[in-house]
Design a protein around this motif. Sequence first.
Motif, PDB file in Angstrom:
ATOM      1  N   PHE A   1     -85.308 -30.178  77.641  1.00 52.56           N
ATOM      2  CA  PHE A   1     -84.814 -30.503  78.786  1.00 52.56           C
ATOM      3  C   PHE A   1     -83.399 -31.227  78.563  1.00 52.56           C
ATOM      4  N   MET A   2     -82.614 -30.847  79.466  1.00 53.40           N
ATOM      5  CA  MET A   2     -81.259 -31.217  79.457  1.00 53.40           C
ATOM      6  C   MET A   2     -81.162 -32.491  80.090  1.00 53.40           C
ATOM      7  N   LEU A   3     -80.810 -33.677  79.290  1.00 49.16           N
ATOM      8  CA  LEU A   3     -81.119 -34.970  79.784  1.00 49.16           C
ATOM      9  C   LEU A   3     -79.646 -35.503  80.551  1.00 49.16           C
ATOM     10  N   TYR A   4     -78.352 -34.583  80.000  1.00 47.28           N
ATOM     11  CA  TYR A   4     -77.089 -35.182  80.550  1.00 47.28           C
ATOM     12  C   TYR A   4     -76.451 -34.177  80.131  1.00 47.28           C
ATOM     13  N   ALA A   5     -75.270 -33.644  81.391  1.00 46.34           N
ATOM     14  CA  ALA A   5     -74.476 -32.530  81.116  1.00 46.34           C
ATOM     15  C   ALA A   5     -73.232 -32.921  82.125  1.00 46.34           C
ATOM     16  N   ASP A   6     -72.142 -32.866  81.659  1.00 41.05           N
ATOM     17  CA  ASP A   6     -70.764 -33.192  82.574  1.00 41.05           C
ATOM     18  C   ASP A   6     -69.523 -32.674  81.964  1.00 41.05           C
TER      19      ASP A   6
ATOM     20  N   ARG B   1     -67.629 -29.449  88.590  1.00 39.23           N
ATOM     21  CA  ARG B   1     -68.766 -30.326  88.214  1.00 39.23           C
ATOM     22  C   ARG B   1     -69.903 -29.911  89.099  1.00 39.23           C
ATOM     23  N   GLU B   2     -69.823 -29.782  90.571  1.00 39.75           N
ATOM     24  CA  GLU B   2     -70.701 -29.495  91.469  1.00 39.75           C
ATOM     25  C   GLU B   2     -71.621 -28.163  90.813  1.00 39.75           C
ATOM     26  N   ILE B   3     -70.808 -27.261  90.438  1.00 39.06           N
ATOM     27  CA  ILE B   3     -71.497 -25.860  90.226  1.00 39.06           C
ATOM     28  C   ILE B   3     -72.347 -26.431  88.777  1.00 39.06           C
ATOM     29  N   LEU B   4     -71.673 -27.041  87.759  1.00 36.01           N
ATOM     30  CA  LEU B   4     -72.722 -27.328  86.754  1.00 36.01           C
ATOM     31  C   LEU B   4     -73.878 -27.983  87.036  1.00 36.01           C
ATOM     32  N   ARG B   5     -73.955 -28.991  88.016  1.00 33.70           N
ATOM     33  CA  ARG B   5     -75.018 -29.591  88.449  1.00 33.70           C
ATOM     34  C   ARG B   5     -76.026 -28.768  89.078  1.00 33.70           C
ATOM     35  N   GLU B   6     -75.544 -27.744  89.687  1.00 35.07           N
ATOM     36  CA  GLU B   6     -76.542 -26.698  90.431  1.00 35.07           C
ATOM     37  C   GLU B   6     -77.268 -25.834  89.063  1.00 35.07           C
ATOM     38  N   GLU B   7     -76.502 -25.465  87.972  1.00 34.29           N
ATOM     39  CA  GLU B   7     -76.792 -24.787  86.881  1.00 34.29           C
ATOM     40  C   GLU B   7     -77.884 -25.572  86.150  1.00 34.29           C
ATOM     41  N   VAL B   8     -77.444 -26.723  85.943  1.00 33.82           N
ATOM     42  CA  VAL B   8     -78.246 -27.482  85.041  1.00 33.82           C
ATOM     43  C   VAL B   8     -79.735 -27.695  85.704  1.00 33.82           C
ATOM     44  N   GLN B   9     -79.704 -27.841  87.059  1.00 34.25           N
ATOM     45  CA  GLN B   9     -80.940 -27.927  87.940  1.00 34.25           C
ATOM     46  C   GLN B   9     -81.749 -26.606  87.852  1.00 34.25           C
ATOM     47  N   HIS B  10     -81.080 -25.662  87.694  1.00 32.65           N
ATOM     48  CA  HIS B  10     -81.899 -24.516  87.673  1.00 32.65           C
ATOM     49  C   HIS B  10     -82.369 -24.197  86.282  1.00 32.65           C
ATOM     50  N   TYR B  11     -81.761 -24.700  85.298  1.00 39.55           N
ATOM     51  CA  TYR B  11     -82.098 -24.488  83.955  1.00 39.55           C
ATOM     52  C   TYR B  11     -83.168 -25.283  83.600  1.00 39.55           C
ATOM     53  N   ASN B  12     -83.236 -26.472  84.149  1.00 40.88           N
ATOM     54  CA  ASN B  12     -84.265 -27.504  83.930  1.00 40.88           C
ATOM     55  C   ASN B  12     -85.459 -27.330  84.653  1.00 40.88           C
ATOM     56  N   TYR B  13     -85.365 -26.778  85.886  1.00 41.89           N
ATOM     57  CA  TYR B  13     -86.695 -26.848  86.747  1.00 41.89           C
ATOM     58  C   TYR B  13     -86.982 -25.175  87.120  1.00 41.89           C
ATOM     59  N   HIS B  14     -86.148 -24.178  86.831  1.00 41.99           N
ATOM     60  CA  HIS B  14     -86.594 -22.934  87.321  1.00 41.99           C
ATOM     61  C   HIS B  14     -86.601 -22.103  86.011  1.00 41.99           C
ATOM     62  N   GLN B  15     -85.757 -22.194  85.078  1.00 41.33           N
ATOM     63  CA  GLN B  15     -85.600 -21.174  84.131  1.00 41.33           C
ATOM     64  C   GLN B  15     -86.711 -21.405  82.910  1.00 41.33           C
TER      65      GLN B  15
ATOM     66  N   CYS C   1     -92.469 -22.013  79.211  1.00 37.08           N
ATOM     67  CA  CYS C   1     -92.441 -22.695  80.349  1.00 37.08           C
ATOM     68  C   CYS C   1     -91.118 -23.171  80.813  1.00 37.08           C
ATOM     69  N   THR C   2     -90.934 -23.944  81.873  1.00 38.09           N
ATOM     70  CA  THR C   2     -89.562 -24.511  82.166  1.00 38.09           C
ATOM     71  C   THR C   2     -89.575 -26.069  81.386  1.00 38.09           C
ATOM     72  N   PRO C   3     -88.249 -26.321  81.101  1.00 41.31           N
ATOM     73  CA  PRO C   3     -87.951 -27.603  80.241  1.00 41.31           C
ATOM     74  C   PRO C   3     -88.439 -28.780  81.067  1.00 41.31           C
ATOM     75  N   SER C   4     -88.695 -28.798  82.160  1.00 35.80           N
ATOM     76  CA  SER C   4     -88.987 -29.871  82.889  1.00 35.80           C
ATOM     77  C   SER C   4     -90.709 -29.895  82.741  1.00 35.80           C
ATOM     78  N   ALA C   5     -91.151 -28.950  82.773  1.00 38.03           N
ATOM     79  CA  ALA C   5     -92.630 -28.768  82.866  1.00 38.03           C
ATOM     80  C   ALA C   5     -93.179 -29.331  81.682  1.00 38.03           C
ATOM     81  N   ALA C   6     -92.529 -28.792  80.302  1.00 41.45           N
ATOM     82  CA  ALA C   6     -92.685 -29.136  78.812  1.00 41.45           C
ATOM     83  C   ALA C   6     -92.154 -30.834  78.905  1.00 41.45           C
ATOM     84  N   PHE C   7     -91.244 -31.358  79.339  1.00 40.35           N
ATOM     85  CA  PHE C   7     -90.898 -32.535  79.417  1.00 40.35           C
ATOM     86  C   PHE C   7     -91.745 -33.540  79.995  1.00 40.35           C
TER      87      PHE C   7
END
Length: 424
Positions: free
Chosen positions: A188-193, A302-316, A323-329
Amino acid sequence: IRRGENAMKEQLHHRFTDEEVRELFVRYINKEIPACYIQTLLDIKRRRFFELLKAFRDNPDTFTLLPKNRERRRRIDTETEQHITKELIEEKRLIDDPEIPIRNYNYSYIRSELLRKYDQSVSVPTIIDRAKKLGYYQEHKKQKHHDREVLTRYSGELIQHDSSHHKFAPHSQEKWYLITSLDDHSRFMLYADLVPRETTWTHILALKEVIQNFGIPYAYYVDCHSIFRFVQGRDSLHYKHSIFTDDVDPQWKQVTRDLKIRVTYALSPQAKGKIERPYQWLQDHLVRRCSQDSITTIKDAREILREEVQHYNYHQVHSTIGCTPSAAFEKAHEEHKSLFRSFHLPPQKTLDDIFCLHFTRRVDAYHRISLNNLQFQVHKAPLREEVDIHAVPDKSENYTLLRIWYKDILCDEYRVLSSDLVHF
């Protein structure tokens, strides 16, 4: 038909068209021809005959001999061919630019772009086939084995933290730093900026956000950058060093020490493979999105980065954990497999006293201390005693708040221009 001949026999949909079989079934239903005649003509067994007959009766208009998991191949029209070529040319432009962190073609991304921009559905094998014909194809390189692999059983047991410096927006003239923190157990990606320049303060802010949102982890995993670790070089011929590696804590390390967070250092880039792979995924998508949308400012990136992190954590769906990183977390927390600790402020302290830059100075005979040639009056500390200075730059970094402590007593506060202090 003998067994060997039957193995070589063409499939039914290759020998007869849907219309031909429909006509036979209509004549059978009208009792014009018997079933045995149709079985012999189609060269199928009785069970197969009645399976096809049932399918025809259920949906006579859409009846087909093709298997359910297959579709008839269709030719790609000229417009789609042009769009595929356009996307492949854009991919090559990104790959050929040494300042952009793209080294391979991403055919899955091209497929998603064709669907998003042109509403054209094209399979990845078809795109790869066109790429090979047009010369936009690269063989996959063999992956090197890791020198060291980190295995964890709990979320918060190890946070992998790193940064990279690239031109993430191809239409911009600037390079930015991508700072990321990843939970090793769940991915799970906790931080990205994205930040314009990398400083100790930017990494302290990243640490602060992780702890405020998720709690205090057990350990951090970083490289040997001077921000994270003091590394002394070899003694010169004229000077023998008395301070050795890890004898002095850098500012970031002092914050983790106060929070009782262990710090582990990666001894090679290969050892940080788990965060390098999500980095590569983020970089690929971030660069391509910024290129497609002609992004030139860090705010839009940064706005695009937030969207990609959201997709990575909750949909990828992660290939390793299934499973998704959010599900494992979330699963780790539900099963009480988390080493995150609750964060509580010490008495009379604020966040500015925890997540700050630390300095120590001694009060002189005139109740003053000096910091970078700036003089400050200290009223509540005894003469000749050491005081702790907690420096906190504001968000714009135009000024810095200085909080001066003597043991557990807040002596004074000052605000100074950040330009008058050393940048960290």
